[in-house]
Design an enzyme around this catalytic site. Structure first.
Site, PDB file in Angstrom:
ATOM      1  CG  ASP A 112      -1.972  -0.906   0.788  1.00 12.49           C
ATOM      2  OD1 ASP A 112      -2.195  -1.572   0.183  1.00 12.49           O
ATOM      3  OD2 ASP A 112      -2.700  -0.884   1.678  1.00 12.49           O
ATOM      4  CG  ASN A 117      -3.978   5.572   4.098  1.00 12.01           C
ATOM      5  OD1 ASN A 117      -4.720   5.288   3.235  1.00 12.01           O
ATOM      6  ND2 ASN A 117      -2.898   4.925   4.404  1.00 12.01           N
ATOM      7  CG  ASP A 118      -2.924   8.963   7.919  1.00 12.73           C
ATOM      8  OD1 ASP A 118      -1.671   9.276   7.764  1.00 12.73           O
ATOM      9  OD2 ASP A 118      -3.153   7.715   7.791  1.00 12.73           O
ATOM     10  NE  ARG A 120      -0.225  19.094  28.150  1.00 11.56           N
ATOM     11  CZ  ARG A 120      -0.228  18.481  29.314  1.00 11.56           C
ATOM     12  NH1 ARG A 120      -1.512  17.345  29.228  1.00 11.56           N
ATOM     13  NH2 ARG A 120       0.940  18.890  29.416  1.00 11.56           N
ATOM     14  CG  ASP A 162       1.150  10.317  23.423  1.00 11.61           C
ATOM     15  OD1 ASP A 162       0.957  11.278  24.268  1.00 11.61           O
ATOM     16  OD2 ASP A 162       0.877   8.893  23.786  1.00 11.61           O
ATOM     17  CE1 TYR A 190      -1.168   7.240  15.302  1.00 12.99           C
ATOM     18  CE2 TYR A 190       0.362   7.843  13.026  1.00 12.99           C
ATOM     19  CZ  TYR A 190       0.024   7.924  14.352  1.00 12.99           C
ATOM     20  OH  TYR A 190       0.730   8.368  15.605  1.00 12.99           O
TER      21      TYR A 190
END
Length: 304
Positions: free
Chosen positions: A64, A133-134, A161, A163, A176
């Site tokens: 991909d 995708n992102d 706020r 990660d 993701y």
């Protein structure tokens, strides 16, 4: 036809199949100049920025990630992209190497359908990029948290706020964003998903927005150093200020499909690996025909 190669895996066997087919059918093959050493001498090297422009179609050889790279390469003038599978869990690629000769003949005779894909057109701290995708803002380990505000069509909605902060297309919702707890979006839908990973304060759930809405993420002064990823590739190492502006663009990529129904069935099986519930009879239908026959025969045999 332009060849887009996986950056590290051995693609010589697949390229050989394509090169022999092209020689028999008098078709021209192109490849990026930097990949010239990985292909036979009959494949013409061209500058990377000319490959998609000069090709009538692109053949992505990999998984991909390679497919996404081919789509990004052709985003200004979308060309049909055929994915040849060398990866492990591909949602975009369709053709296995043994099926290539028939697939190439169908590609040339235009015996296929086109699956349209949207992208995210992004201004990342002044640089224009696209993601199929992102696009993600990710904290660097040990450096604190991503802190950013969200504005939609110019209206500020709140802050994050966390990660990481992931903005995805429907295609990217299985990647993701899904790992961060976001929803699965049908590829037939038009939507943008904003998902925080491990939120500590502020907006803590995924937000689904309309394709017509513009999105802006502004890094706040107290943010940690943030890496910006596009389709999993790092494009900024340690940003501590600036903004990411995102717009949804329809019909930015064209993926070749020979059997859309079978492709969707295979993707159902892949999704089952992501812990989605599947009934036994559904899984049976996704087995190759030969394995289904063998399984049915064993069930019919009387017990010893």
């Amino acid at each position: 036809m332009g060849l887009v190669l996986h950056p590290t895996r051995d693609v010589s066997e697949v390229v050989g199949i394509i090169e022999r087919w092209a020689s028999r059918h008098r078709k021209t093959l192109l490849v990026r100049a930097e990949d010239e050493h990985r292909v036979p001498s009959g494949v013409e090297p061209v500058p990377a920025d000319e490959l998609a422009e000069r090709a009538d179609a692109l053949i992505s050889i990999g998984g991909d990630g390679t497919m996404l790279g081919a789509l990004r390469m052709a985003v200004r003038d979308p060309k049909p992209v055929l994915g040849v599978h060398l990866g492990r869990l591909g949602f975009l690629v369709e053709v296995e190497p043994p099926d290539l000769p028939e697939a190439l003949s169908r590609l040339v005779s235009k015996d296929f359908t086109v699956e349209s894909h949207a992208c995210l057109a992004c201004d990342v701290c002044g640089d224009d990029v696209v993601a199929f995708n992102d696009i993600a803002l990710v904290r660097q380990p040990g450096s604190g948290f991503v802190t950013a505000t969200l504005a939609v069509d110019g209206q500020r909605y709140g802050y994050y706020r966390c990660d990481a902060l992931v903005v995805s297309t429907p295609t990217g919702s299985t990647a993701y964003s899904y790992a961060a707890g976001g929803p699965l979006i049908s590829p037939a839908a038009d939507a943008v998903v904003v998902t925080p990973s491990s939120p500590m304060a502020g907006i803590s759930r995924a937000v689904v927005l309309a394709p017509s809405e513009s999105i802006r993420l502004d890094l706040r002064p107290q943010t940690a150093a943030v890496a910006v990823e596009m389709d999993g590739l790092v494009i900024k190492e340690a940003a501590t200020e600036g903004a990411v502006e995102i717009r949804y663009r329809r019909d930015a990529g064209r993926v070749v499909r020979f059997d859309p129904q079978r492709y969707q069935e295979r993707n159902q099986l892949k999704l089952s690996l992501l812990d989605l519930p599947f009934l036994p009879d559904q899984l049976r239908e996704l087995l190759p025909e030969e394995l289904r026959r063998e399984r049915d025969q064993r069930e019919l045999e009387p017990p010893c």
